[in-house]
Design an enzyme around this catalytic site. Structure first.
Site, PDB file in Angstrom:
ATOM      1  N   ARG A 170       4.418 -12.919   9.810  1.00  0.00           N
ATOM      2  CA  ARG A 170       5.204 -11.732   9.487  1.00  0.00           C
ATOM      3  C   ARG A 170       6.504 -11.711  10.284  1.00  0.00           C
ATOM      4  NH1 ARG A 170       3.173  -6.461   9.637  1.00  0.00           N
ATOM      5  NH2 ARG A 170       1.305  -7.177   8.597  1.00  0.00           N
ATOM      6  N   GLU A 195       0.873  -1.157   0.000  1.00  0.00           N
ATOM      7  CA  GLU A 195       0.000   0.000   0.000  1.00  0.00           C
ATOM      8  C   GLU A 195       0.924   1.225   0.000  1.00  0.00           C
ATOM      9  OE1 GLU A 195      -3.562   1.894   2.741  1.00  0.00           O
ATOM     10  OE2 GLU A 195      -2.702  -0.023   3.307  1.00  0.00           O
ATOM     11  N   LYS A 213       4.053   0.789   9.995  1.00  0.00           N
ATOM     12  CA  LYS A 213       4.273   2.023   9.245  1.00  0.00           C
ATOM     13  C   LYS A 213       3.786   3.227  10.037  1.00  0.00           C
ATOM     14  CE  LYS A 213       2.818   0.159   5.220  1.00  0.00           C
ATOM     15  NZ  LYS A 213       2.326   0.068   3.856  1.00  0.00           N
TER      16      LYS A 213
HETATM   17  P1  ATP Z   1       2.453  -2.384   8.327  1.00  0.00           P
HETATM   18  O1  ATP Z   1       1.631  -3.276   9.190  1.00  0.00           O
HETATM   19  O2  ATP Z   1       3.903  -2.353   8.668  1.00  0.00           O
HETATM   20  O3  ATP Z   1       1.905  -1.002   8.177  1.00  0.00           O
HETATM   21  P2  ATP Z   1       1.230  -3.425   5.952  1.00  0.00           P
HETATM   22  O4  ATP Z   1       0.983  -4.870   5.964  1.00  0.00           O
HETATM   23  O5  ATP Z   1       0.052  -2.543   6.160  1.00  0.00           O
HETATM   24  O6  ATP Z   1       2.445  -3.076   6.894  1.00  0.00           O
HETATM   25  P3  ATP Z   1       1.528  -3.273   3.123  1.00  0.00           P
HETATM   26  O7  ATP Z   1       2.070  -2.156   2.314  1.00  0.00           O
HETATM   27  O8  ATP Z   1       0.115  -3.611   3.019  1.00  0.00           O
HETATM   28  O9  ATP Z   1       1.913  -2.954   4.625  1.00  0.00           O
HETATM   29  O10 ATP Z   1       2.426  -4.576   2.911  1.00  0.00           O
HETATM   30  C1  ATP Z   1       2.774  -5.080   1.654  1.00  0.00           C
HETATM   31  C2  ATP Z   1       3.097  -6.523   1.785  1.00  0.00           C
HETATM   32  O11 ATP Z   1       4.143  -6.711   2.718  1.00  0.00           O
HETATM   33  C3  ATP Z   1       1.897  -7.312   2.304  1.00  0.00           C
HETATM   34  O12 ATP Z   1       1.778  -8.475   1.530  1.00  0.00           O
HETATM   35  C4  ATP Z   1       2.255  -7.611   3.725  1.00  0.00           C
HETATM   36  O13 ATP Z   1       1.686  -8.812   4.128  1.00  0.00           O
HETATM   37  C5  ATP Z   1       3.783  -7.677   3.672  1.00  0.00           C
HETATM   38  N1  ATP Z   1       4.343  -7.338   4.975  1.00  0.00           N
HETATM   39  C6  ATP Z   1       4.156  -6.208   5.684  1.00  0.00           C
HETATM   40  N2  ATP Z   1       4.791  -6.278   6.870  1.00  0.00           N
HETATM   41  C7  ATP Z   1       5.413  -7.475   6.916  1.00  0.00           C
HETATM   42  C8  ATP Z   1       6.234  -8.149   7.867  1.00  0.00           C
HETATM   43  N3  ATP Z   1       6.538  -7.591   9.034  1.00  0.00           N
HETATM   44  N4  ATP Z   1       6.696  -9.377   7.559  1.00  0.00           N
HETATM   45  C9  ATP Z   1       6.408  -9.946   6.389  1.00  0.00           C
HETATM   46  N5  ATP Z   1       5.642  -9.380   5.445  1.00  0.00           N
HETATM   47  C10 ATP Z   1       5.143  -8.156   5.690  1.00  0.00           C
HETATM   48 MG    MG Z   2      -1.606  -3.710   4.448  1.00  0.00          MG
END
Ligand code: ATP
Ligand code: MG
Length: 576
Positions: A277, A51, A287
């Site tokens: 994760r 995102e 984030k």
């Molecule tokens: P955050 O929780 O840090 O804000 P998010 O999941 O909202 O992260 P996205 O931009 O949606 O952030 O993530 C893009 C991809 O990265 C998704 O497929 C998500 O599952 C993966 N991802 C995000 N954080 C992790 C993590 N800590 N470990 C593994 N994969 C991750």
């Molecule tokens: Mg997300």
């Protein structure tokens, strides 16, 4: 143009040219192997769907290495897809940084750059399909009412008064939503599934909502936006993704993912798989929190070398190959756990040990005067650049009568086990000569201002022809030639191991490490001052450093400490 089934030649070789082999036959590899063996799929298509509402962090790196890595391993392809279904928080600044970071990690999406917003028209048509099948309806409950109607896992939801409205009416209402005739919150499109499902995500989840804001891609074309849970399976299907890999919290969303795929007329049938994760000790990764660190000025920027962002690590001197190796080492599981950040630091050290040139810098200097060395004389001594890699050759280091050494490398009243410089003791100066301390000079307060020594001219190069041994070797620079430079000693940003655990009732910010950055003046051997921004180097006996990419000037680099030579945080290790 790159062909459709393969990504561009990626640069995933390690810094030393080797390629890290798969370390674990983890469950996703097993699923892919089975799917290929059974003929369910003939190739592998994955995607990384960020995102664009922040910079990528080390958790994303795990997902990138997994998705792009599998595509490479199975000769398939991995798409980069911006998940831009929420117009309120997104920004092109983030889109650009995401692309840069993925490339830096060594991966490429070829001609498969996609955006959720590319499919808004198709998604709308799929929503209409659902209405036509009696599987979706326009609902006018307010957000508050929707909550009240929802029930609990054991108490079924109350049906919305609009649940059984005629299909034609929902079609007309959905058209009105699209035309902007309703205010935000006045109508939603909901799927019609199962109000008694123990899975709350199956109780008629909303699939479209009204948002009267401009989108960074589609501008004001739309005022209805698909919900992520509806959009995601459709994007995967439209792109013929075979294995849609996401993190564990989406496991409960999977039944809805499958419901969408089963009930609309999509060109392919992707499957969702969830993995745990990455969580790291001493590190926050959400984030939202990272944004707060920047906004509240606990760090200088998203690429502050203490940030766990890809751009922060890049500026800190981490290598893409070490990050990839780390991601492969931690593996892929279905169980949430906390990974020791020391493992990441170990991967960096290991990589830099093989590749970084060595050089000498003194960070906490005291002067050494060599009494029997001629005044005004300078010798240019040959020093080996990297004992791990002879091909890196040698360089010249100036030697003269007055040198600087680390204050810690001298002790006036040294215990028996102290093998460095002390009165009457002989040590080796790296690449140069043996010296013996004869006396010390002090100021009025008793602080040592200079150490007087003699040298043995026969030991040039670091060996005594008579076979005499010394126990210690110390680094040094010539005082007259040393280049004073700003050195930033970065350390972990937090002092608490598990920042997800807030059982102590404290705000996570209270665990910020007040000593995460110390700035000192270091004295460099002349060659070091010539390094271009971004060059990584080992300061002998101190640690790995990188010439800062932003603040270095030609001939006047500023150095960031990437990582110490040893783990100073491990149990039993002396904290600096
Ligand atoms: P955050 O929780 O840090 O804000 P998010 O999941 O909202 O992260 P996205 O931009 O949606 O952030 O993530 C893009 C991809 O990265 C998704 O497929 C998500 O599952 C993966 N991802 C995000 N954080 C992790 C993590 N800590 N470990 C593994 N994969 C991750
Ligand atoms: Mg997300």
């Amino acid at each position: 143009m790159s062909n459709d089934t393969e990504n561009k030649t990626p640069d995933t070789a390690n810094s030393d040219g080797s390629v890290t082999p798969p370390l674990h036959r983890h469950f996703i590899r097993q699923i892919i192997d089975e799917d290929l063996a059974s003929g369910k799929h003939t190739g592998v298509v994955t995607r990384f769907p960020p995102e664009p509402n922040g910079y990528l962090h080390i958790g994303h790196a795990k997902s990138i290495c997994l998705n792009f890595g599998l595509a490479l391993e199975y000769n398939g392809r991995c798409h980069l897809r911006m998940d831009d279904t929420n117009p309120t928080k997104e920004d092109v600044e983030y889109v650009d940084s995401i692309k840069e970071d993925i490339h830096w990690l060594g991966f490429d999406w070829g001609n498969h750059y996609h955006q959720a917003s590319d499919y808004f028209e198709q998604m709308h048509d799929y929503a209409v399909q659902l209405i036509n099948k009696g599987l979706a309806y326009v609902c006018h409950l307010t957000a508050e009412q929707t909550k009240d109607y929802r029930g609990t896992p054991t108490i079924p939801a109350k049906p919305s008064p609009w649940r059984d409205r005629p299909i034609e009416e929902s079609l007309a209402e959905f058209a009105k939503m699209r035309a902007g005739e309703y205010d935000e919150g006045a109508a939603t499109l909901r799927s019609k599934i199962d109000l008694a499902s123990p899975n709350m995500h199956m109780r008629d989840p909303v699939i479209y909502r009204i948002r009267k804001v401009s989108h960074h891609n589609t501008g004001d074309k739309w005022c209805i936006y698909p919900m992520y849970d509806f959009a995601h399976p459709l994007e995967d299907a439209l792109e013929h993704v075979t294995h849609s890999i996401c993190t564990l919290e989406f496991e409960v969303h999977r039944p809805f993912y499958d419901w969408v795929i089963a009930n609309v007329d999509v060109p392919a049938k992707p499957n969702q798989y969830e993995f745990a994760r990455l969580n790291l000790t001493y590190t926050v990764m959400s984030k939202r929190k990272l944004l707060e660190l920047v906004k509240e000025k606990h760090v200088s920027s998203w690429d502050d070398p203490r940030m766990p962002t890809i751009c922060g690590f890049r500026r800190r001197g981490y290598t893409p190959s070490a990050i990839r190796k780390f991601c492969e080492t931690v593996g892929v599981t279905k169980y949430n756990s906390l990974t020791d950040v020391a493992l990441l630091e170990h991967a960096i050290r290991d990589d830099l040990n093989k590749t970084a040139a060595r050089a000498m810098a003194v960070l906490n200097p005291v002067k050494v005067i060599i009494e029997n060395y001629p005044e005004g004389q300078v010798e240019w001594i040959d020093a080996v650049n990297n004992p791990e890699n002879p091909a890196d050759g040698t360089r010249k280091v100036p030697f003269s009568r007055e040198l600087l050494i680390e204050r810690d490398d001298f002790m006036e009243d040294a215990p028996k086990k102290f093998f460095r410089l002390a009165p009457g003791k002989e040590v080796r100066l790296r690449w140069a000569y043996f010296i013996t301390c004869t006396s010390v000079e002090k100021d009025a307060n008793g602080a040592i201002t200079a150490i007087r020594c003699t040298y043995d001219p026969a030991t040039k190069g670091g060996d005594a022809p008579d076979g005499r041994k010394v126990k210690g070797t110390i680094h040094w620079v010539s005082a007259a030639h040393a280049v004073p430079t700003e050195i930033r000693l970065y350390d972990r940003l937090f002092t608490k191991e598990d920042l997800n655990d807030d059982s102590d009732g404290k705000d996570w910010r209270e665990h910020l490490n007040p000593d995460s950055l110390k700035t000192v003046t270091g004295y460099l051997e002349p060659e070091l001052a010539k390094l271009a921004p971004g060059t990584r180097v080992q300061f002998e006996r101190i640690g790995y450093f990188v010439a800062d990419s932003q603040d270095s000037k030609p001939g006047a680099p500023v150095f960031n400490r990437t990582v110490t030579l040893k783990d100073s945080w491990s149990k039993g290790a002396k904290k600096e």
